[in-house]
Design a protein around this motif. Structure first.
Motif, PDB file in Angstrom:
ATOM      1  N   ARG A 291       0.835   4.536  -9.406  1.00 33.92           N
ATOM      2  CA  ARG A 291       2.008   3.681  -9.620  1.00 33.92           C
ATOM      3  C   ARG A 291       2.876   3.573  -8.361  1.00 33.92           C
ATOM      4  O   ARG A 291       3.470   2.529  -8.107  1.00 33.92           O
ATOM      5  CB  ARG A 291       2.887   4.270 -10.733  1.00 33.92           C
ATOM      6  N   THR A 292       2.958   4.673  -7.594  1.00 30.19           N
ATOM      7  CA  THR A 292       3.856   4.685  -6.432  1.00 30.19           C
ATOM      8  C   THR A 292       3.457   3.633  -5.389  1.00 30.19           C
ATOM      9  O   THR A 292       4.273   2.779  -5.050  1.00 30.19           O
ATOM     10  CB  THR A 292       3.924   6.102  -5.821  1.00 30.19           C
TER      11      THR A 292
ATOM     12  N   ARG B 274       3.973   0.134  -6.818  1.00 25.28           N
ATOM     13  CA  ARG B 274       5.381  -0.288  -6.819  1.00 25.28           C
ATOM     14  C   ARG B 274       5.743  -0.853  -5.445  1.00 25.28           C
ATOM     15  O   ARG B 274       6.426  -1.863  -5.341  1.00 25.28           O
ATOM     16  CB  ARG B 274       6.279   0.905  -7.177  1.00 25.28           C
ATOM     17  N   GLY B 275       5.231  -0.192  -4.390  1.00 26.44           N
ATOM     18  CA  GLY B 275       5.475  -0.664  -3.034  1.00 26.44           C
ATOM     19  C   GLY B 275       4.874  -2.041  -2.815  1.00 26.44           C
ATOM     20  O   GLY B 275       5.551  -2.949  -2.328  1.00 26.44           O
TER      21      GLY B 275
ATOM     22  N   SER C 194       3.939  -4.435  -5.018  1.00 25.92           N
ATOM     23  CA  SER C 194       4.556  -5.545  -5.769  1.00 25.92           C
ATOM     24  C   SER C 194       5.993  -5.790  -5.313  1.00 25.92           C
ATOM     25  O   SER C 194       6.446  -6.937  -5.290  1.00 25.92           O
ATOM     26  CB  SER C 194       4.470  -5.315  -7.272  1.00 25.92           C
ATOM     27  N   SER C 195       6.702  -4.730  -4.905  1.00 22.71           N
ATOM     28  CA  SER C 195       8.085  -4.932  -4.453  1.00 22.71           C
ATOM     29  C   SER C 195       8.122  -5.665  -3.115  1.00 22.71           C
ATOM     30  O   SER C 195       8.910  -6.586  -2.916  1.00 22.71           O
ATOM     31  CB  SER C 195       8.807  -3.597  -4.305  1.00 22.71           C
ATOM     32  N   PHE C 196       7.235  -5.262  -2.192  1.00 20.47           N
ATOM     33  CA  PHE C 196       7.270  -5.884  -0.872  1.00 20.47           C
ATOM     34  C   PHE C 196       6.759  -7.336  -0.885  1.00 20.47           C
ATOM     35  O   PHE C 196       7.121  -8.123  -0.019  1.00 20.47           O
ATOM     36  CB  PHE C 196       6.538  -5.018   0.159  1.00 20.47           C
TER      37      PHE C 196
ATOM     38  N   THR D  31       7.661  -9.313  -3.256  1.00 18.67           N
ATOM     39  CA  THR D  31       8.919  -9.987  -3.620  1.00 18.67           C
ATOM     40  C   THR D  31       9.816 -10.131  -2.386  1.00 18.67           C
ATOM     41  O   THR D  31      10.416 -11.187  -2.164  1.00 18.67           O
ATOM     42  CB  THR D  31       9.661  -9.186  -4.718  1.00 18.67           C
ATOM     43  N   PHE D  32       9.900  -9.056  -1.578  1.00 16.43           N
ATOM     44  CA  PHE D  32      10.740  -9.123  -0.370  1.00 16.43           C
ATOM     45  C   PHE D  32      10.235 -10.234   0.558  1.00 16.43           C
ATOM     46  O   PHE D  32      11.011 -10.993   1.129  1.00 16.43           O
ATOM     47  CB  PHE D  32      10.722  -7.796   0.405  1.00 16.43           C
TER      48      PHE D  32
END
Lengths: 140, 281
Positions: free
Chosen positions: B65-66, B69-70, B72-74, B76-77
């Motif tokens: 997951r860690t 998370r990186g 999918s978040s990046f 978005t960024f």
């Protein structure tokens, strides 16, 4: 609100900082990368000796799997010290393990948040977190 | 030799024979006990390995997951900060990465759900199956309305002793599949039937749909982890749902099977043994 974020994963630090920055509440966030650093920050020791530069946090966001001292170690040390034990600590971790949740509360945590799966969820979590700790709840 | 002497000799032979048989029996008993001990030890070992494997799946899934998370978040960024600088193809690439990350997230969630079924043992309790079905249907009310699903639920459903949480997972997965596969039936409106029959030693339940059906050659393998018979485009899902259902039913000592022909709908049957109340105490 001053927040101390105790998190060793660089990626998670960046996501958290951006999510807190995007929210409608303003926070000053200080980050440390391991359990020992967290203790030093709270107790104004070592490089964190200057209380003006590193003010006492209003709340601590604490990961569990940390290098050197784990989140539980930090919590136990810190909650056993009457000079600091009134500062609320909220666990922020990947684990949803029932034993970890119970352990956190029994060690004195004020809350337990499972890290959101992605940035969008993180932003929602931060809004809820700020609403509770800055509006609903009274901090010491 | 006198008759008495011959009888005594005969008796002695019988006694010797009996002693020899007795020894053989004792040896056989010892051998059986050894085999049973071996079985018990192997069973303990297997249970230990299974437990370790469940724990491994749980830890690995969480650790995955860690980085996810990186990723999918990046993405978005990247979209938020550089969208204007990307051409159409660049944006398509971002969409592909996002789809992949979402898919990986679903797989991790399902792996965690599967490991949770093995790791967490809830106490057996008395459960009104009607309550479980009603709350499951309530959670699917949007899909039921959208696809105009016709429901036929047997009026009297039994009250059984079982693991309430896991039984709810069983109905959730089976009803979810029934809606998913019957809603693609272009010939008639989707129909789902749920009911039960009381057997001498168990309660037998069924969830029936008029969906696309399953070729009998795949009836066994659909219960395997990540086994899918369709592409993600045709039917969404990771292929873990029926593995979870089977695991729950097996753990309670029941049986699950399917009756279906391709293009003729499917009916999933499963049993919940009577007598689980003894384990509830």
């Amino acid at each position: 609100m001053n927040i101390l974020l105790v998190e060793d994963m660089e990626t998670d630090v960046k996501i958290a900082l951006r999510a807190f920055d995007k929210g409608s509440f303003k926070n000053d966030i200080f980050t440390v990368r391991d359990g020992q650093e967290a203790i030093d920050f709270i107790c104004h020791r070592g490089r964190y000796v200057d209380p003006e530069k590193y003010p006492r946090p209003d709340i601590i966001l604490l990961d569990i799997n940390l290098p050197k001292l784990t989140g539980f170690d930090v919590l136990k040390q810190f909650k056993g010290d009457p000079r600091y034990n009134f500062i609320p600590v909220v666990m922020l971790t990947s684990s949803d393990d029932e034993a970890a949740i119970k352990m956190s509360y029994s060690c004195g945590a004020s809350g337990y948040i499972q890290k959101p799966a992605n940035y969008e969820e993180y932003v929602k979590m931060v809004e809820g977190f700020n609403s509770y700790w800055q509006v609903v709840n009274k901090l010491p | 030799m006198s008759k008495r002497g011959a009888d005594a000799l005969e008796d002695q032979k019988v006694i010797e024979e009996l002693k020899s048989r007795n020894k053989e029996l004792q040896d056989a008993k010892r051998a059986i006990l050894n085999v049973l001990e071996d079985f018990a030890e192997q069973r303990t070992q297997l249970e230990k390995v299974n437990k370790e494997l469940d724990s491994f799946v749980h830890i690995v899934s969480h650790d995955l997951r860690t980085p996810l998370r990186g990723i999918s978040s990046f993405i978005t960024f990247l979209e938020e900060d550089y969208k204007d600088k990307l051409d159409k193809e660049g944006q398509e690439f971002i969409n592909e990465i996002r789809n992949g990350a979402n898919r990986l997230g679903e797989l991790i969630d399902d792996l965690l759900a599967l490991s949770r079924v093995s790791r967490i043992k809830n106490p057996y309790e008395t459960v009104d199956i009607r309550d479980i079905i009603d709350s499951t249907l309530e959670s699917f009310k949007h899909e039921i309305k959208t696809h105009q699903v016709s429901l036929k639920i047997q009026e009297h459903l039994p009250v059984v002793v079982c693991d309430r949480v896991k039984m709810a997972q069983v109905f959730l997965n089976l009803i979810n599949n029934a809606i998913k596969f019957s809603s693609k039936n272009n010939k008639e409106i989707p129909k789902i039937e749920i009911g039960s029959t009381q057997r001498s030693d168990s309660f037998e339940f069924y969830v029936k749909d008029n969906g696309i059906g399953i070729d009998p050659q795949y009836h066994e393998q659909i219960f395997g982890v990540f086994r899918r018979l369709h592409t993600e485009k045709e039917f969404e899902g990771t292929g873990v749902g029926l593995s979870i259902v089977k695991k729950v039913i097996d753990d309670q000592g029941g049986r699950i099977w399917i009756e279906s022909q391709l293009g003729e709908g499917a009916c999933f049957y499963f049993t919940v043994p009577k007598g689980l109340e003894k384990q509830a105490k």
